[in-house]
Design an enzyme around this catalytic site. Structure first.
Site, PDB file in Angstrom:
ATOM      1  N   GLU A  61      -1.780 -18.587   5.828  1.00 22.14           N
ATOM      2  CA  GLU A  61      -1.561 -17.358   6.589  1.00 22.14           C
ATOM      3  C   GLU A  61      -2.123 -17.477   8.012  1.00 22.14           C
ATOM      4  O   GLU A  61      -1.412 -17.268   8.987  1.00 22.14           O
ATOM      5  CB  GLU A  61      -2.219 -16.180   5.858  1.00 22.14           C
ATOM      6  CG  GLU A  61      -2.040 -14.853   6.544  1.00 22.14           C
ATOM      7  CD  GLU A  61      -0.592 -14.396   6.540  1.00 22.14           C
ATOM      8  OE1 GLU A  61      -0.068 -14.095   5.457  1.00 22.14           O
ATOM      9  OE2 GLU A  61       0.030 -14.348   7.613  1.00 22.14           O
ATOM     10  N   SER A 119       5.238 -12.482   7.590  1.00 28.98           N
ATOM     11  CA  SER A 119       4.024 -12.985   8.230  1.00 28.98           C
ATOM     12  C   SER A 119       4.342 -13.856   9.440  1.00 28.98           C
ATOM     13  O   SER A 119       3.574 -13.899  10.395  1.00 28.98           O
ATOM     14  CB  SER A 119       3.258 -13.877   7.252  1.00 28.98           C
ATOM     15  OG  SER A 119       2.511 -13.108   6.381  1.00 28.98           O
ATOM     16  N   ASP A 154       0.065 -17.643  11.578  1.00 28.33           N
ATOM     17  CA  ASP A 154      -0.018 -16.572  12.581  1.00 28.33           C
ATOM     18  C   ASP A 154      -0.516 -17.118  13.920  1.00 28.33           C
ATOM     19  O   ASP A 154       0.047 -16.835  14.979  1.00 28.33           O
ATOM     20  CB  ASP A 154      -0.991 -15.473  12.122  1.00 28.33           C
ATOM     21  CG  ASP A 154      -0.659 -14.924  10.745  1.00 28.33           C
ATOM     22  OD1 ASP A 154       0.463 -15.173  10.260  1.00 28.33           O
ATOM     23  OD2 ASP A 154      -1.534 -14.254  10.139  1.00 28.33           O
ATOM     24  N   ASP A 191      19.147  -0.837  10.251  1.00 29.85           N
ATOM     25  CA  ASP A 191      19.174  -0.808   8.790  1.00 29.85           C
ATOM     26  C   ASP A 191      17.774  -1.123   8.260  1.00 29.85           C
ATOM     27  O   ASP A 191      16.964  -1.722   8.968  1.00 29.85           O
ATOM     28  CB  ASP A 191      20.215  -1.821   8.255  1.00 29.85           C
ATOM     29  CG  ASP A 191      19.946  -3.214   8.777  1.00 29.85           C
ATOM     30  OD1 ASP A 191      18.924  -3.815   8.362  1.00 29.85           O
ATOM     31  OD2 ASP A 191      20.726  -3.723   9.615  1.00 29.85           O
ATOM     32  N   ASP A 223      22.072  -7.620  16.774  1.00 31.82           N
ATOM     33  CA  ASP A 223      22.263  -6.856  15.545  1.00 31.82           C
ATOM     34  C   ASP A 223      22.413  -7.827  14.368  1.00 31.82           C
ATOM     35  O   ASP A 223      23.158  -8.801  14.464  1.00 31.82           O
ATOM     36  CB  ASP A 223      23.519  -5.984  15.689  1.00 31.82           C
ATOM     37  CG  ASP A 223      23.581  -4.901  14.631  1.00 31.82           C
ATOM     38  OD1 ASP A 223      22.628  -4.804  13.824  1.00 31.82           O
ATOM     39  OD2 ASP A 223      24.577  -4.164  14.625  1.00 31.82           O
ATOM     40  N   ILE A 224      21.702  -7.568  13.293  1.00 32.07           N
ATOM     41  CA  ILE A 224      21.818  -8.387  12.081  1.00 32.07           C
ATOM     42  C   ILE A 224      22.644  -7.586  11.074  1.00 32.07           C
ATOM     43  O   ILE A 224      22.276  -6.465  10.716  1.00 32.07           O
ATOM     44  CB  ILE A 224      20.422  -8.707  11.497  1.00 32.07           C
ATOM     45  CG1 ILE A 224      19.527  -9.366  12.542  1.00 32.07           C
ATOM     46  CG2 ILE A 224      20.547  -9.583  10.238  1.00 32.07           C
ATOM     47  CD1 ILE A 224      19.989 -10.719  13.026  1.00 32.07           C
ATOM     48  N   GLY A 230      24.177  -1.798  13.491  1.00 32.60           N
ATOM     49  CA  GLY A 230      23.164  -0.829  13.916  1.00 32.60           C
ATOM     50  C   GLY A 230      21.890  -1.003  13.094  1.00 32.60           C
ATOM     51  O   GLY A 230      21.723  -1.989  12.370  1.00 32.60           O
TER      52      GLY A 230
END
Ligand SMILES: *[C@@H]1O[C@H](CO)[C@@H](O)[C@H](O)[C@H]1NC(C)=O
Ligand SMILES: *[C@@H]1O[C@H](CO)[C@@H](O)[C@H](O)[C@H]1NC(C)=O
Ligand SMILES: *[C@@H]1O[C@H](CO)[C@@H](O)[C@H](O)[C@H]1NC(C)=O
Ligand SMILES: *[C@@H]1O[C@H](CO)[C@@H](O)[C@H](O)[C@H]1NC(C)=O
Ligand SMILES: *[C@@H]1O[C@H](CO)[C@@H](O)[C@H](O)[C@H]1NC(C)=O
Ligand SMILES: *[C@@H]1O[C@H](CO)[C@@H](O)[C@H](O)[C@H]1NC(C)=O
Ligand SMILES: *[C@@H]1O[C@H](CO)[C@@H](O)[C@H](O)[C@H]1NC(C)=O
Ligand SMILES: *[C@@H]1O[C@H](CO)[C@@H](O)[C@H](O)[C@H]1NC(C)=O
Length: 643
Positions: free
Chosen positions: A314, A558, A318, A622, A601-602, A620
């Site tokens: 982690e 993450s 990061d 979601d 947009d995905i 749009g």
């Protein structure tokens, strides 16, 4: 006109109603109302005996904060792209002054105590004005609060003093959030050496940094080869070069002396310095030898006892990605929170960012938060309150379940993020890796508790807080290049809060999703009126990373969060270089029409969980990919246009 007349009429009625009540009772001594009560004793506790009348109780009155109801308006003032005050963030002193209990509140409570027979020198107002303290005998407290105090005994032998209910005069009640010790049992699980330790594993957070609590090892591959010509293989391995190409990141920071970014890590998670250098060798030469600047909170330390992926993936992820995208020029701060025995919670972090939070409304809850000072061997013997100045951008790749805390607990924490928004900090949180389910795949029963048989979607905290930015995960599809659309990752957390109403800034976007792509689920599956998340997405699948010198691929929201944090930090750099303020809270801007073309947009993918396919990514906004992934160039231009 008609409606405002009606409203005025009602106000008149209410006022006159109150007046006549006051006249009917003795002056100043208004009717006594039940302020809090408890219906049952918590498990493992039993009623022992009536408390001795001459015993002394340290009474604490938590005073109500002022102006909290106007928070939306305040944040809009500094964060709405059309506001003339855009970017004019508040100082910590302004925040403290605006929300600290009013003079009227302090005076009302103080007057009531004096009139009840307590000499002024016994009444102590805390410097932050959040609390009034008073030592009273049990007899005095019982008379004051119209309560009866008992001693309760825990199975472990530990005793606790509490009452079943207490009263306040009606004119005092609105000025007091709560009085302690009264009905609350949460203050007693004090982990002195004399009582069996409630260790971090038993807390509902399981200790945010504990293995399996956030980042899961299932989202990591065994060792994989390092590929040449990275840009041609972004569907197999994501590197900083892939991310720059995907989001058009082409910017070298210049205002690094005055710009700041912080990464939150919860002990025992720890980064490995040599892994950063190894990564630098292949993917980011300019960060070789660079380290984050350690900001230790509540004894936070980069532990070296456990270095397996469960303890280091982690932090490595990061820190490495934030540093790589920001180039070697920008320093990053590492907010390492919590000692080894006790660990950390979001509240422990917030306590360090804000002195007044540390002290307000009873402070931390031992069933969720780390309790400091930590008296256990090796524990941190202090408590960090207001010791850290918040960075311009804070990235947090940890989350917990909304269902693990009470609505009041969540509201208190969310109000604190709103204060950080006012002060100009962008708070970014991972939306969670369980899709519509909780961190460990459980979902909600009808009574709101998590279980393996639950059917209702489980929202993620702090993503449900209105004044943070929640980040979901996307992926490059197998066979695709960086020039083709990504899809959403199937673990990307998303949904709707059961506690917090939908903020104004996202209503258009979310309502149009619900109208145009109504999710085919029964009404009780999720709360259509709650705060919806995530707000944005970024890549979170198959990121190259070194862990203990081994090259692996990792996945998770993450990863997505520090990527967005780095992008916002670069935008802040440009604004600071132009003599402007950092962007602070971004949602009001990015959901507005001005920013309509600032995201990719995905429209492909979904986030299964709770025995369903979850939500679908669509045109749009979601609840899988939010508004989409950042277009750096457009965002930079739009944010530079703002005052
Ligand atoms: C209450 O009593 C304790 C212990 O004697 C003392 O430390 C504390 O200052 C007192 N508080 C007030 C408000 O008088
Ligand atoms: C890592 O954590 C997971 C989940 O808690 C656990 O199943 C696994 O055994 C751990 N791996 C190691 C090497 O400790
Ligand atoms: C950045 O970090 C380096 C090394 O930790 C330090 O020497 C330098 O002063 C830092 N720069 C700023 C602007 O904080
Ligand atoms: C999932 O986590 C919750 C706490 O969030 C815990 O109560 C529950 O036992 C866990 N369930 C499983 C199946 O691990
Ligand atoms: C991620 O990596 C795995 C294993 O290397 C590969 O099978 C997969 O296609 C990659 N991409 C995605 C989106 O899962
Ligand atoms: C998510 O996708 C991965 C491959 O990318 C697959 O192995 C996994 O089973 C999927 N999970 C769900 C819940 O569909
Ligand atoms: C839905 O959210 C609202 C806040 O917007 C809350 O008042 C309500 O109780 C929630 N409903 C359920 C069933 O959780
Ligand atoms: C998602 O899309 C699939 C395929 O179009 C559809 O069958 C499913 O009902 C959609 N899910 C929701 C929640 O609307």
């Amino acid at each position: 006109m008609r409606s405002s007349t009606t409203v005025l009429f009602w106000i008149f009625l209410l006022c006159s109603g109150r007046l006549s009540l006051a006249v009917a009772t003795a002056p100043r001594l208004s009717r006594s109302v039940v302020h809090e009560k408890r219906d049952h004793i918590p498990p493992e506790w039993s009623h022992s005996r009536k408390h001795h009348p001459t015993a002394v109780l340290p009474l604490r009155f938590a005073l109500a904060q002022s102006n909290i109801h106007a928070m939306d308006e305040f944040v809009n003032d500094v964060a709405h792209p059309e506001s003339p005050y855009y970017g004019k963030h508040w100082t910590a002193a302004q925040v403290a002054a605006k929300f600290s209990p009013s003079h009227d509140t302090v005076q009302t409570v103080r007057d009531w105590l004096s009139e009840s027979g307590f000499a002024p020198e016994r009444i102590h107002v805390k410097k932050t004005k959040s609390w009034i303290e008073l030592n009273a005998t049990v007899e005095e407290a019982e008379r004051l609060l119209n309560a009866e105090y008992y001693v309760y005994k825990h199975a472990s032998g530990k005793e606790h003093v509490a009452c079943k209910s207490y009263h306040l005069p009606a004119h005092v009640a609105p000025h007091v959030d709560l009085v302690m010790p009264t009905v609350h049992f949460d203050t007693i699980v004090h982990r002195g050496l004399d009582s069996p330790p409630v260790n971090r594993y038993e807390r509902v957070t399981r200790g945010l940094g504990m293995p399996g609590a956030g980042f899961r090892s299932s989202k990591m591959t065994p060792t994989v080869p390092i590929l040449k010509n990275q840009l041609e293989h972004c569907d197999e391995q994501i590197t900083p070069e892939c991310l720059r190409a995907l989001y058009g990141i082409d910017y070298t920071p210049i205002a690094t002396e005055i710009n700041t970014i912080g990464i939150f890590e919860a002990t025992p998670q720890a980064f490995i310095a040599s892994d950063i250098d190894e990564f630098a060798k292949y993917y980011a030469p300019d960060i070789h030898g660079k380290r984050p600047m350690l900001v230790s909170i509540d004894g936070g330390l980069v532990q070296t006892l456990h270095q397996g992926p469960n303890f280091t993936a982690e932090s490595n992820l990061d820190i490495t990605y934030a540093m790589a995208l920001l180039t070697g020029k920008q320093n990053i701060s590492l907010y390492q929170v919590g000692d080894i025995p006790e660990g950390a919670s979001f509240n422990n972090f917030l306590d360090a960012l804000d002195m007044s939070y540390c002290d307000f409304e009873g402070g931390d809850d031992p069933t969720v938060d780390g309790i400091y000072p930590d008296e256990r061997p090796g524990g941190y013997k202090g408590k960090d309150c207001g010791t850290v100045k918040p960075a311009n951008v804070i990235s947090v790749s940890y989350d917990m379940n909304e269902a693990d805390v009470s609505a009041a607990y969540a509201a208190r924490q969310c109000a604190e993020y709103a204060k950080l928004a006012l002060m100009g900090t962008t708070m970014l949180f991972a939306s969670g890796d369980g899709g519509v389910a909780s961190i460990n795949g459980t979902c909600l029963d009808a009574d709101g508790s998590l279980s393996v048989h639950g059917k209702r979607f489980s929202p993620s905290l702090p993503s449900i807080c209105p004044y943070v930015t929640s980040v979901g995960a996307t992926q490059v599809n197998p066979g695709s290049t960086v020039h083709q659309p990504e899809s959403s990752a199937n673990f990307s957390g998303g949904g709707f809060s059961d506690f917090i109403p939908m903020p104004e800034y996202q209503k258009n976007a979310v309502h149009s999703y619900l109208k145009n792509h109504p999710p085919a689920y029964p009404q009780h599956t999720f709360n259509r009126t709650g705060r919806a998340y995530p707000d944005v997405g970024a890549n979170g699948v198959n990121l190259s990373l070194f862990i203990q010198g081994v090259h692996r691929l990792v996945a998770g929201t993450s990863a997505s969060t520090p990527i967005v944090a780095a992008i916002i930090t670069l935008i802040n750099d440009a604004r600071l270089a132009a003599g402007k303020s950092p962007v602070g809270f971004i949602n009001t801007a990015i959901y507005s029409p001005q920013f309509a073309d600032a995201f990719n947009d995905i429209t492909d993918g979904h986030n299964p969980g709770c025995g369903t396919g979850g939500f679908n990514a669509t045109e749009g906004w979601d609840p899988v990919s939010g508004l989409g992934t950042p277009k750096f160039g457009t965002l930079l231009k739009k944010f530079l246009e703002l005052p």
